[in-house]
Motif scaffolding. Structure first.
Motif, PDB file in Angstrom:
ATOM      1  N   GLU A  66       0.867  -1.048  -0.108  1.00  0.00           N
ATOM      2  CA  GLU A  66       0.093  -0.141   0.122  1.00  0.00           C
ATOM      3  C   GLU A  66       0.926   1.198  -0.021  1.00  0.00           C
ATOM      4  O   GLU A  66       0.745   2.306  -0.771  1.00  0.00           O
ATOM      5  CB  GLU A  66      -0.847  -0.031   1.257  1.00  0.00           C
ATOM      6  N   ALA A  67       1.952   1.150   1.013  1.00  0.00           N
ATOM      7  CA  ALA A  67       2.891   2.308   0.866  1.00  0.00           C
ATOM      8  C   ALA A  67       3.524   2.602  -0.285  1.00  0.00           C
ATOM      9  O   ALA A  67       3.690   3.602  -0.921  1.00  0.00           O
ATOM     10  CB  ALA A  67       3.939   2.073   1.864  1.00  0.00           C
ATOM     11  N   ASP A  68       3.976   1.423  -1.335  1.00  0.00           N
ATOM     12  CA  ASP A  68       4.408   1.450  -2.560  1.00  0.00           C
ATOM     13  C   ASP A  68       3.430   2.288  -3.410  1.00  0.00           C
ATOM     14  O   ASP A  68       3.862   3.007  -4.332  1.00  0.00           O
ATOM     15  CB  ASP A  68       4.930   0.308  -2.797  1.00  0.00           C
ATOM     16  N   ARG A  69       2.146   1.773  -3.526  1.00  0.00           N
ATOM     17  CA  ARG A  69       1.223   2.192  -4.397  1.00  0.00           C
ATOM     18  C   ARG A  69       1.027   3.811  -4.253  1.00  0.00           C
ATOM     19  O   ARG A  69       0.860   4.687  -4.992  1.00  0.00           O
ATOM     20  CB  ARG A  69      -0.023   1.530  -4.287  1.00  0.00           C
ATOM     21  N   ALA A  70       1.030   4.123  -2.817  1.00  0.00           N
ATOM     22  CA  ALA A  70       0.893   5.684  -2.502  1.00  0.00           C
ATOM     23  C   ALA A  70       2.014   6.348  -3.011  1.00  0.00           C
ATOM     24  O   ALA A  70       1.721   7.750  -3.585  1.00  0.00           O
ATOM     25  CB  ALA A  70       0.949   5.856  -1.164  1.00  0.00           C
ATOM     26  N   MET A  71       3.063   5.793  -2.932  1.00  0.00           N
ATOM     27  CA  MET A  71       4.399   6.509  -3.501  1.00  0.00           C
ATOM     28  C   MET A  71       4.350   6.716  -4.991  1.00  0.00           C
ATOM     29  O   MET A  71       4.623   7.589  -5.626  1.00  0.00           O
ATOM     30  CB  MET A  71       5.729   5.652  -3.264  1.00  0.00           C
ATOM     31  N   THR A  72       3.812   5.913  -5.679  1.00  0.00           N
ATOM     32  CA  THR A  72       3.758   5.750  -7.059  1.00  0.00           C
ATOM     33  C   THR A  72       2.681   6.633  -7.384  1.00  0.00           C
ATOM     34  O   THR A  72       2.929   7.534  -8.181  1.00  0.00           O
ATOM     35  CB  THR A  72       3.419   4.184  -7.732  1.00  0.00           C
ATOM     36  N   ALA A  73       1.504   6.909  -6.589  1.00  0.00           N
ATOM     37  CA  ALA A  73       0.638   7.869  -7.027  1.00  0.00           C
ATOM     38  C   ALA A  73       1.122   9.221  -6.848  1.00  0.00           C
ATOM     39  O   ALA A  73       0.806  10.301  -7.513  1.00  0.00           O
ATOM     40  CB  ALA A  73      -0.796   7.543  -6.263  1.00  0.00           C
ATOM     41  N   VAL A  74       1.797   9.465  -5.817  1.00  0.00           N
ATOM     42  CA  VAL A  74       2.356  10.868  -5.691  1.00  0.00           C
ATOM     43  C   VAL A  74       3.291  11.340  -6.791  1.00  0.00           C
ATOM     44  O   VAL A  74       3.245  12.311  -7.427  1.00  0.00           O
ATOM     45  CB  VAL A  74       3.045  10.855  -4.103  1.00  0.00           C
ATOM     46  N   ARG A  75       4.158  10.178  -7.145  1.00  0.00           N
ATOM     47  CA  ARG A  75       5.154  10.454  -7.980  1.00  0.00           C
ATOM     48  C   ARG A  75       4.432  10.709  -9.381  1.00  0.00           C
ATOM     49  O   ARG A  75       4.418  11.849 -10.160  1.00  0.00           O
ATOM     50  CB  ARG A  75       6.146   9.392  -8.196  1.00  0.00           C
TER      51      ARG A  75
ATOM     52  N   ALA B 182       1.556  12.051  -9.806  1.00  0.00           N
ATOM     53  CA  ALA B 182       0.869  13.303  -9.720  1.00  0.00           C
ATOM     54  C   ALA B 182       1.805  14.192  -9.877  1.00  0.00           C
ATOM     55  O   ALA B 182       1.368  15.648  -9.848  1.00  0.00           O
ATOM     56  CB  ALA B 182       0.091  13.197  -8.684  1.00  0.00           C
ATOM     57  N   GLY B 183       3.254  14.211  -9.783  1.00  0.00           N
ATOM     58  CA  GLY B 183       4.129  15.062  -9.757  1.00  0.00           C
ATOM     59  C   GLY B 183       4.147  15.704  -8.456  1.00  0.00           C
ATOM     60  O   GLY B 183       5.042  16.840  -8.373  1.00  0.00           O
ATOM     61  N   GLY B 184       3.943  14.974  -7.474  1.00  0.00           N
ATOM     62  CA  GLY B 184       4.160  15.472  -6.057  1.00  0.00           C
ATOM     63  C   GLY B 184       5.679  15.173  -5.573  1.00  0.00           C
ATOM     64  O   GLY B 184       6.371  14.335  -6.239  1.00  0.00           O
ATOM     65  N   ASP B 185       5.798  15.798  -4.344  1.00  0.00           N
ATOM     66  CA  ASP B 185       7.013  15.267  -3.611  1.00  0.00           C
ATOM     67  C   ASP B 185       6.949  14.215  -2.938  1.00  0.00           C
ATOM     68  O   ASP B 185       6.268  13.791  -1.968  1.00  0.00           O
ATOM     69  CB  ASP B 185       7.179  16.614  -2.550  1.00  0.00           C
ATOM     70  N   VAL B 186       7.737  13.222  -3.287  1.00  0.00           N
ATOM     71  CA  VAL B 186       7.517  11.740  -2.914  1.00  0.00           C
ATOM     72  C   VAL B 186       8.160  11.571  -1.502  1.00  0.00           C
ATOM     73  O   VAL B 186       8.494  10.537  -1.102  1.00  0.00           O
ATOM     74  CB  VAL B 186       8.040  10.613  -3.813  1.00  0.00           C
ATOM     75  N   ASP B 187       8.996  12.368  -1.082  1.00  0.00           N
ATOM     76  CA  ASP B 187      10.064  12.339   0.076  1.00  0.00           C
ATOM     77  C   ASP B 187       9.031  11.557   1.326  1.00  0.00           C
ATOM     78  O   ASP B 187       9.544  10.387   1.908  1.00  0.00           O
ATOM     79  CB  ASP B 187      10.503  13.441   0.823  1.00  0.00           C
ATOM     80  N   ALA B 188       7.989  12.201   1.621  1.00  0.00           N
ATOM     81  CA  ALA B 188       7.247  11.453   2.896  1.00  0.00           C
ATOM     82  C   ALA B 188       6.866  10.204   2.422  1.00  0.00           C
ATOM     83  O   ALA B 188       6.654   9.383   3.357  1.00  0.00           O
ATOM     84  CB  ALA B 188       6.171  12.388   3.112  1.00  0.00           C
ATOM     85  N   ALA B 189       6.350   9.994   1.217  1.00  0.00           N
ATOM     86  CA  ALA B 189       5.728   8.591   0.949  1.00  0.00           C
ATOM     87  C   ALA B 189       6.697   7.658   0.704  1.00  0.00           C
ATOM     88  O   ALA B 189       6.707   6.496   1.245  1.00  0.00           O
ATOM     89  CB  ALA B 189       5.057   8.755  -0.643  1.00  0.00           C
ATOM     90  N   ARG B 190       7.895   8.133   0.506  1.00  0.00           N
ATOM     91  CA  ARG B 190       9.097   7.117   0.190  1.00  0.00           C
ATOM     92  C   ARG B 190       9.623   6.739   1.793  1.00  0.00           C
ATOM     93  O   ARG B 190       9.833   5.411   1.741  1.00  0.00           O
ATOM     94  CB  ARG B 190      10.432   7.676  -0.713  1.00  0.00           C
ATOM     95  N   ASP B 191       9.391   7.693   2.520  1.00  0.00           N
ATOM     96  CA  ASP B 191       9.791   7.415   3.897  1.00  0.00           C
ATOM     97  C   ASP B 191       8.961   6.302   4.746  1.00  0.00           C
ATOM     98  O   ASP B 191       9.162   5.345   5.097  1.00  0.00           O
ATOM     99  CB  ASP B 191      10.075   8.801   4.762  1.00  0.00           C
ATOM    100  N   ALA B 192       7.634   6.492   4.238  1.00  0.00           N
ATOM    101  CA  ALA B 192       6.671   5.699   4.678  1.00  0.00           C
ATOM    102  C   ALA B 192       6.770   4.039   4.121  1.00  0.00           C
ATOM    103  O   ALA B 192       6.675   3.194   4.739  1.00  0.00           O
ATOM    104  CB  ALA B 192       5.300   6.156   4.698  1.00  0.00           C
TER     105      ALA B 192
END
Length: 86
Positions: A20-29, A31-41
């Motif tokens: 789920e965290a991997d999917r969230a990180m992919t969605a943020v990326r 969408a052009g967002g900052d993936v730092d927090a998602a990557r940390d999770a």
């Protein structure tokens, strides 16, 4: 081909959280967002999953890949079933 080890009940939530965290990180990326927090999770969830003793047992039994795939498939099925129910 070696068979996977039986998965302990506490592995599925760990693998589902990492996926789920991997999917969230992919969605943020995507969408052009900052993936730092998602990557940390994701890293935290992945390290927690990898720390489970089943993986060392699977290496010793020469069925790591099969056990990992069985766990991944179960986690995907769980998350996909939850998405369909929602």
């Amino acid at each position: 081909m070696p068979k996977p080890l039986p998965l302990p009940a506490d592995v599925l939530p760990l693998h589902a959280a990492a996926l789920e965290a991997d999917r969230a990180m992919t969605a943020v990326r995507e969408a052009g967002g900052d993936v730092d927090a998602a990557r940390d999770a994701y890293v935290e969830a992945a390290l927690t999953l990898r720390a489970h003793p089943i993986w060392e047992e699977a290496r010793t039994a020469a069925c790591y890949a099969q056990t990992w795939q069985a766990s991944m498939d179960a986690a995907k099925a769980t998350l996909d079933a939850g998405a369909e129910a929602a």
